[in-house]
Design an enzyme around this catalytic site. Structure first.
Site, PDB file in Angstrom:
ATOM      1  N   ASN A  10       0.297 -18.431  85.767  1.00  0.00           N
ATOM      2  CA  ASN A  10      -1.218 -18.364  86.050  1.00  0.00           C
ATOM      3  C   ASN A  10      -1.842 -19.250  85.203  1.00  0.00           C
ATOM      4  OD1 ASN A  10      -3.781 -17.521  86.250  1.00  0.00           O
ATOM      5  ND2 ASN A  10      -3.749 -15.637  85.578  1.00  0.00           N
ATOM      6  N   HIS A  96      -6.611  -9.132  88.764  1.00  0.00           N
ATOM      7  CA  HIS A  96      -6.246  -9.674  87.277  1.00  0.00           C
ATOM      8  C   HIS A  96      -7.436  -9.134  86.398  1.00  0.00           C
ATOM      9  CE1 HIS A  96      -5.950 -12.053  83.576  1.00  0.00           C
ATOM     10  NE2 HIS A  96      -4.721 -12.189  84.140  1.00  0.00           N
ATOM     11  N   GLU A  98      -9.159 -10.152  84.125  1.00  0.00           N
ATOM     12  CA  GLU A  98     -10.368 -11.023  83.861  1.00  0.00           C
ATOM     13  C   GLU A  98     -11.219 -10.885  85.095  1.00  0.00           C
ATOM     14  OE1 GLU A  98      -8.012 -14.668  82.793  1.00  0.00           O
ATOM     15  OE2 GLU A  98      -7.569 -13.514  81.027  1.00  0.00           O
ATOM     16  N   GLY A 174      -3.380 -13.136  76.256  1.00  0.00           N
ATOM     17  CA  GLY A 174      -4.029 -14.063  75.755  1.00  0.00           C
ATOM     18  C   GLY A 174      -4.371 -13.898  74.088  1.00  0.00           C
TER      19      GLY A 174
HETATM   20  P1  PGA Z   1      -1.261 -14.624  78.564  1.00  0.00           P
HETATM   21  O1  PGA Z   1      -1.736 -14.413  79.991  1.00  0.00           O
HETATM   22  O2  PGA Z   1       0.308 -15.182  78.979  1.00  0.00           O
HETATM   23  O3  PGA Z   1      -1.886 -15.952  78.158  1.00  0.00           O
HETATM   24  O4  PGA Z   1      -1.382 -13.632  77.538  1.00  0.00           O
HETATM   25  C1  PGA Z   1      -1.081 -13.637  81.043  1.00  0.00           C
HETATM   26  C2  PGA Z   1      -2.149 -13.474  82.053  1.00  0.00           C
HETATM   27  O5  PGA Z   1      -3.302 -13.309  81.710  1.00  0.00           O
HETATM   28  O6  PGA Z   1      -1.825 -13.211  83.170  1.00  0.00           O
END
Ligand code: PGA
Length: 252
Positions: A10, A96, A98, A174
């Site tokens: 992603n 997601h 976010e 993240g």
């Molecule tokens: P990350 O993100 O691997 O940077 O933790 C995963 C995601 O948001 O799909």
């Protein structure tokens, strides 16, 4: 039942046109997709066509990070499932955290996005996951159940059999804090049992459940040893070809 693992990068809102082309060129030379696993990348809308062209015959699938439920219409700034298919997408990430957090997407709205993806023959990758506070208060399973009920409630068993679920604990995205393989496995098992209750063993057995949240080259092997972890949704580590290639080539 043997489920083919699916590893998705992603890219979020990273990689402009030239950086995307560069990454595609690197991915083409470092990743060899063979029959025992599927690989996909989800670039930003603006570079999907470009990425699709540059991945050429690599067999790396191209997907989107979002879509609008309507097939077309006066929805300024939005992109439909049909348009995504026309530029080479075969899957789409839906719900997601976010999107839920910053764009206030409700479970019901996400349900309509799921149906839109299925209508256009795009494989939906539906994300669920709890926040740290929800985990600490012991409500992880209740939260996941609510997210699944809200979005999957109106789907038929045959529609359900076409979706992929991604378990992404919000506190692991993240942050560099991965769920331990055992913690992730518990939730993956819970999700499979939920699908079993709703649609029976066969659909549950077929369902691919990906783990997402700080998946890195050094933790992917342990995660993939778990029986109900069928792949990974990778953010940060998918932006570097070498790291992503190592994740795709996980060993159990
Ligand atoms: P990350 O993100 O691997 O940077 O933790 C995963 C995601 O948001 O799909």
């Amino acid at each position: 039942m043997d489920r083919i693992p699916f590893i998705i990068g992603n890219w979020k809102m990273y990689k402009d046109a030239s950086a995307a082309v560069e990454l595609c060129d690197q991915l083409r030379t470092t990743i060899r997709v063979v029959g025992d696993r599927e690989v996909g990348v989800a670039p930003s809308f603006a570079v999907i066509s470009l990425v699709h062209q540059h991945l050429g015959r690599s067999r790396i699938r191209v997907g989107a990070q979002n879509l609008h439920p309507e097939p077309e219409g006066a929805f300024t700034g939005e992109v439909s499932a049909e348009i995504l298919v026309s530029v080479g997408c075969t899957f789409v990430i839906i719900g997601h955290s976010e999107r839920r957090q910053y764009f206030h997407e409700s479970d019901q709205f996400l349900g309509s996005k799921l149906r839109a993806a299925l209508r256009a023959n795009l494989d939906p990758v539906f994300c669920v996951g709890e926040t740290l506070q929800e985990r600490e208060s012991g409500s992880t399973e209740a939260v996941i159940r609510q997210q699944l009920d809200g979005a999957l409630g109106s789907l038929t068993p045959s529609q359900l059999s076409r979706i992929v679920v991604a378990y992404e604990p919000v506190w692991a995205i993240g942050t560099g804090k991965t769920a331990t393989p055992e913690t992730a496995q518990q939730v993956h098992r819970f999700i499979r049992e939920y699908i079993c209750e709703r649609c029976g063993m066969q659909s549950a057995d077929r369902l691919r459940i990906l783990y997402g949240g700080s998946v890195k080259p050094d933790n992917v092997d342990a995660l993939m040893t778990q029986p109900d972890i069928d792949g990974a949704l990778v953010g940060g580590a998918s932006l570097k070809a070498q790291d992503f290639a190592r994740i795709v080539n996980y060993q159990v």
